[in-house]
Enzyme design. Sequence first.
Site, PDB file in Angstrom:
ATOM      1  N   ARG A  21      16.500  32.185  26.738  1.00  0.00           N
ATOM      2  CA  ARG A  21      17.046  33.158  27.698  1.00  0.00           C
ATOM      3  C   ARG A  21      16.019  33.553  28.749  1.00  0.00           C
ATOM      4  O   ARG A  21      16.350  33.652  29.932  1.00  0.00           O
ATOM      5  CB  ARG A  21      17.550  34.405  26.964  1.00  0.00           C
ATOM      6  N   ASN A  39      22.488  35.474  23.739  1.00  0.00           N
ATOM      7  CA  ASN A  39      22.676  34.754  22.476  1.00  0.00           C
ATOM      8  C   ASN A  39      24.036  35.100  21.901  1.00  0.00           C
ATOM      9  O   ASN A  39      24.502  36.235  22.036  1.00  0.00           O
ATOM     10  CB  ASN A  39      21.606  35.155  21.463  1.00  0.00           C
TER      11      ASN A  39
END
Length: 92
Positions: A21, A39
Amino acid sequence: MEKIVRMHLIFHGTVQGVGFRWRAETICRSLGLTGWVRNLWDDTVEMEVQGRSGEIEEMERQMNRQHFIEITFVDRSPLPPDPHESSFQVID
């Protein structure tokens, strides 16, 4: 000039616990892309990304070259662009 598109992406593979990320945020911002990444419970990573299709493709290429990240498959779905979005962010 390429038009602005928005894509919903689900990344499969070794994509959680490897900095995915944060790396996506850096790459997307450097390419001028907007959207978000987070996520999911099933060990995948979800992203909505907006920009020119060439830059979105470049983001995917760069993500595939990152250490520890191994993308095995990406689910892609087009979305309507969001004219009010102005940044890219990581959602926890």
